[in-house]
Scaffold this motif. Structure first.
Motif, PDB file in Angstrom:
ATOM      1  N   LYS A   1     -12.156   4.403  -2.115  1.00  8.47           N
ATOM      2  CA  LYS A   1     -11.296   4.086  -0.754  1.00  8.47           C
ATOM      3  C   LYS A   1     -12.470   5.519  -0.190  1.00  8.47           C
ATOM      4  N   GLU A  42      -8.532   1.034  -5.154  1.00 11.10           N
ATOM      5  CA  GLU A  42      -8.077   1.558  -3.463  1.00 11.10           C
ATOM      6  C   GLU A  42      -8.792   1.209  -2.686  1.00 11.10           C
ATOM      7  N   THR A  43      -9.107   0.106  -2.323  1.00 10.51           N
ATOM      8  CA  THR A  43      -9.283  -0.336  -1.379  1.00 10.51           C
ATOM      9  C   THR A  43      -8.187  -1.091  -0.905  1.00 10.51           C
ATOM     10  N   SER A  78       0.872  -1.370  -0.219  1.00 13.16           N
ATOM     11  CA  SER A  78      -0.193   0.059   0.109  1.00 13.16           C
ATOM     12  C   SER A  78       0.578   0.829  -0.090  1.00 13.16           C
ATOM     13  N   GLY A 108      -5.379   0.416  -0.324  1.00 15.09           N
ATOM     14  CA  GLY A 108      -4.780   1.607   0.671  1.00 15.09           C
ATOM     15  C   GLY A 108      -4.907   2.979  -0.168  1.00 15.09           C
ATOM     16  N   ASP A 165     -14.310   3.934   2.985  1.00 17.84           N
ATOM     17  CA  ASP A 165     -14.844   4.458   4.831  1.00 17.84           C
ATOM     18  C   ASP A 165     -16.380   5.259   4.694  1.00 17.84           C
TER      19      ASP A 165
END
Length: 308
Positions: free
Chosen positions: A259, A249-250, A164, A253, A263
């Motif tokens: 992401k 992106e998840t 990440s 990171g 979140d």
């Protein structure tokens, strides 16, 4: 041209309203934010005060009406988690997604044009068969599976790449490769098919009869006429990259809009989630209009139909 743009802009209004309506009501299905932002010992009075302060005590229809009024004034509310402007949170995250998607599409287009053109130059040759096999495989690989396997092999097992982060060129390799593989495979197939048709067209034969160099024939005459279908597909793939960034992106990171959406869902941060989805929808509509403009520039028939 302007008539076409006006039609596209007007036709985008209803889908945009559907997106706004859908994300507003679906976000409320994640649960009561008070359960996350208040302690377990919170009294009913504390919960009522929290709901009243954030407008959750009103009926959903009234909340949606207030939200539309705020959006009309470019006010997207405040984050429940950080108490900062939701629009500022989204605008801070969006450049990371645009950079990731931009580099991915640039590499996919350049690589697909070169490999697809080489494969089409000699159909049914070894180069063509290898390119067709690899592109079909790449177009079929799920991005989430490729991302997980990339982390397992190159980050965990071999330790060559980080899992990440965004610092350093090595941190870009796995996210870009994950987003790149499917658009690259699809574009190679599209460019190859369009170039096979273009290279057999009469104007290519005329160019060759006049002694034009093969590089000019392939990349000057044929590729220009084969660019229109490839551009249309590339535009659709670019839209898909913005959506696919949520998964990538998840996993890695990556501090982008995808992401941020995940979140926000987990934290029941409605204002940030709504702002993120709305901005993403606007970017997608803008990309579609941009693709139409480029298509019209490359293909005079599109301009004629738009003017009719």
């Amino acid at each position: 041209m302007f008539t076409m743009l006006r039609r596209r802009a007007v036709s985008s209004v209803i889908p945009l309203l559907v997106v706004v309506l859908g994300v507003f009501f679906l976000a409320r299905l994640t649960g009561d934010p008070a359960n996350l932002y208040l302690p377990l010992s919170a009294t009913p009075e504390m919960r009522a005060e929290f709901s009243a302060r954030n407008g959750f005590d009103q009926p959903l229809v009234n909340q949606f009406g207030d939200y539309l009024v705020q959006v009309a004034h470019l006010d997207f509310g405040e984050s429940l988690r950080t108490a900062q402007s939701a629009s500022e949170s989204v605008l801070r995250a969006f450049p990371a997604t645009l950079q990731l998607a931009g580099w991915t599409m640039l590499l996919a287009i350049v690589g697909a044009v070169v490999i697809g053109s080489l494969a089409a130059y000699r159909p049914n040759s070894a180069t063509d068969r290898i390119a067709s096999f690899l592109s079909s495989t790449a177009a079929s690989v799920p991005d989430f599976w490729f991302a997980i396997m990339g982390v397992l092999v190159f980050a965990v097992t071999l330790g060559w790449l980080p899992t990440s982060g965004t610092s350093g060129a090595a941190a870009w390799v796995l996210p870009v490769a994950t987003l790149l593989i499917r658009p690259f495979g699809v574009l190679v197939q599209v460019v190859r098919g369009a170039m096979v048709s273009a290279l057999s067209a009469p104007y290519v034969k005329v160019a060759r009869s006049k002694g034009a160099h093969e590089v000019r024939v392939v990349f000057g005459h044929a590729l220009r006429n084969a660019a229109a279908p490839a551009l249309t597909v590339a535009g659709d793939l670019a839209v898909g990259l913005v959506n696919g960034a949520v998964v990538v992106e998840t996993i890695f990171g990556w501090p982008g809009i995808g992401k941020l959406m995940i979140d926000s869902v987990l934290q029941r941060d409605f204002a940030v989630l709504q702002a993120a989805v709305l901005l993403t929808a606007l970017v997608i509509f803008a990309l579609n209009i941009l693709v139409d403009i480029c298509h019209a520039v490359l293909d005079p028939r599109v301009r004629q139909r738009a003017a009719a």
